[in-house]
Design a protein around this motif. Sequence first.
Motif, short mmCIF file in Angstrom:
data_model
loop_
_atom_site.label_atom_id
_atom_site.label_comp_id
_atom_site.label_asym_id
_atom_site.label_seq_id
_atom_site.Cartn_x
_atom_site.Cartn_y
_atom_site.Cartn_z
N ASP A 37 0.84 -1.21 0.00
CA ASP A 37 0.00 0.00 0.00
C ASP A 37 0.87 1.26 0.00
O ASP A 37 0.45 2.31 -0.50
CB ASP A 37 -0.91 0.03 1.24
N ASN A 40 1.69 2.37 -3.40
CA ASN A 40 0.58 3.15 -3.99
C ASN A 40 0.59 4.58 -3.46
O ASN A 40 0.31 5.53 -4.20
CB ASN A 40 -0.77 2.49 -3.68
N GLY A 118 0.26 4.14 3.66
CA GLY A 118 -0.52 3.03 3.14
C GLY A 118 -1.67 2.78 4.09
O GLY A 118 -1.64 3.20 5.25
N ARG A 119 -2.70 2.08 3.61
CA ARG A 119 -3.80 1.74 4.52
C ARG A 119 -3.28 0.84 5.64
O ARG A 119 -3.59 1.00 6.80
CB ARG A 119 -4.90 0.99 3.76
N TYR A 144 -8.45 4.64 3.30
CA TYR A 144 -8.95 3.80 2.18
C TYR A 144 -9.16 4.62 0.90
O TYR A 144 -10.19 4.49 0.24
CB TYR A 144 -10.27 3.11 2.56
N LYS A 146 -9.15 5.58 -2.78
CA LYS A 146 -9.01 4.82 -4.03
C LYS A 146 -8.98 5.73 -5.26
O LYS A 146 -8.69 5.27 -6.37
CB LYS A 146 -10.08 3.76 -4.17
N THR A 178 -4.66 7.73 3.51
CA THR A 178 -4.06 6.39 3.44
C THR A 178 -4.54 5.70 2.17
O THR A 178 -5.74 5.69 1.86
CB THR A 178 -4.33 5.53 4.70
N ILE A 180 -5.02 2.73 -0.82
CA ILE A 180 -5.24 1.29 -1.07
C ILE A 180 -4.80 0.98 -2.50
O ILE A 180 -4.59 1.89 -3.30
CB ILE A 180 -6.71 0.87 -0.83
N LYS A 181 -4.73 -0.31 -2.82
CA LYS A 181 -4.12 -0.69 -4.11
C LYS A 181 -4.93 -0.21 -5.33
O LYS A 181 -4.37 -0.01 -6.39
CB LYS A 181 -3.82 -2.18 -4.18
#
Length: 263
Positions: A37, A40, A118-119, A144, A146, A178, A180-181
């Motif tokens: 994460d 990302n 990252g998350r 989270y 996105k 944070t 997420i992928k």
Amino acid sequence: MRIIVCAKQVPDTNEITINPETGTLVRDGVPSILNNDDANALEQALQIKDEIPDTEVIVITMGPPQAKEMLQECLAMGADEAILLSDRALGGSDTWATSNALAAGIRKIGAYDLIFAGRQAIDGDTAQVGPQIAEKLQVPQVTYVKEFSLEKDGSVVVKRALEDGYEKLRVKLPCVLTAIKELNTPRYMSVPGILKAAKADIKVWSADDIGVDKETVGLKASPTNVFRSFTPKPKGKGITVEGDTPKEQAANLLEDLRKKHII
Ligand SMILES: Cc1cc2nc3c(=O)[nH]c(=O)nc-3n(C[C@H](O)[C@H](O)[C@H](O)COP(=O)(O)OP(=O)(O)OC[C@H]3O[C@@H](n4cnc5c(N)ncnc54)[C@H](O)[C@@H]3O)c2cc1C
């Protein structure tokens, strides 16, 4: 803009296997990687830098000296600077103590517009450090994330993944996000980046350097303690649901699940 990315070096949990005889984890030879994460999170920061070239991307980590390798990977991807918080006084920190140290490191960096984390880290798996950093720095947070866009008025609009959909939120800077992928596909390291990273000066800061209260970091200061860790028992053998037709098999499966109070 100045963007800080919190990144953690983690063992590649895909490579960890269980010794069938002893039932314990086989950690030997398991490579350490940049937490997924966090790759990302870094990618999002680098995409902002692609759009706004005078953006500075600083990666910070807390960990042992070998975490420098992971920081070099971040530099080779395109980060401008890397900072390692490493000190025996920080060892054994739980998430509360880890976020105290990272928040102190971020305060020492100075002014910032955005913090990405990252998350979740694939080893500790708590997803607590990002939100705790936001709390300690007293800035808003969105977890989270996105989808991300930087607005002309200086705020950010993000989509935050929920179990059954998403929330669209506008947040004022500075804030903690944070990743997420689903947010993006992290770029590879570039050859010029690798060459630059090999020569880069990675700053190593001690607990004294970041001016953190030693009563708030390390094992002793951590409110939680790991009393025991063990390998979970392997799952039992699978069962085959009997029945002459798919309908009968489905009915038998339902009955079995009801008997076991699963549904
Ligand atoms: C009693 C106790 C003792 C522990 N002792 C040790 C120990 O000796 N050594 C050890 O390695 N771990 C130790 N841990 C684990 C340690 O608490 C976690 O590694 C750390 O707090 C991060 O939590 P997490 O892995 O669940 O991260 P998460 O909260 O899941 O991570 C979320 C995000 O926060 C950021 N982040 C998390 N950790 C770091 C970091 N270190 N640097 C930069 N960014 C980060 C990343 O962006 C990450 O994606 C201990 C835990 C406990 C409870």
